[in-house]
Design a protein around this motif. Sequence first.
Motif, short mmCIF file in Angstrom:
data_model
loop_
_atom_site.label_atom_id
_atom_site.label_comp_id
_atom_site.label_asym_id
_atom_site.label_seq_id
_atom_site.Cartn_x
_atom_site.Cartn_y
_atom_site.Cartn_z
N LYS A 9 47.47 61.34 52.04
CA LYS A 9 48.50 62.32 51.70
C LYS A 9 48.63 63.32 52.84
CE LYS A 9 50.22 62.38 47.50
NZ LYS A 9 51.64 62.18 47.33
N GLY A 10 49.86 63.72 53.13
CA GLY A 10 50.10 64.74 54.14
C GLY A 10 49.57 66.09 53.65
N THR A 11 49.18 66.94 54.58
CA THR A 11 48.66 68.26 54.24
C THR A 11 49.83 69.22 54.01
OG1 THR A 11 46.77 67.85 55.67
CG2 THR A 11 47.17 70.14 55.04
N PRO A 12 49.83 69.94 52.90
CA PRO A 12 50.91 70.92 52.68
C PRO A 12 50.95 71.93 53.82
CG PRO A 12 49.63 70.59 50.68
CD PRO A 12 48.90 69.88 51.79
N LEU A 13 52.16 72.36 54.19
CA LEU A 13 52.35 73.23 55.35
C LEU A 13 51.51 74.50 55.26
CD1 LEU A 13 53.78 73.79 58.00
CD2 LEU A 13 55.70 74.73 56.70
N LYS A 14 51.50 75.16 54.12
CA LYS A 14 50.75 76.42 53.99
C LYS A 14 49.26 76.18 54.24
CE LYS A 14 50.51 80.51 51.13
NZ LYS A 14 51.05 81.19 49.96
#
Length: 79
Positions: free
Chosen positions: A57-62
């Motif tokens: 899963k991609g890391t959330p921007l924040k």
Amino acid sequence: MEDVLGKKVKVMAAGKTMLSMLGLFVPAMRESVEMLYEWDKPFIMDSSKAEKAFGWKGTPLKEAMQATIEWCKSDPGKH
């Protein structure tokens, strides 16, 4: 971004002509002019193909911003 950084962020706007003039004295500004095409359209980050192919899963921007800021604070002399 300010809430992650914990302080007010100063923002300045400059067009291609201004960046080109600044580039005469500041190499980073000259390089920025070459990359302006990236800001002509919305920049959409989509990790769905990589998620499907590799199962991650991609890391959330924040969260990514917080990790980057903490990394930079860890030893400012090395970055």
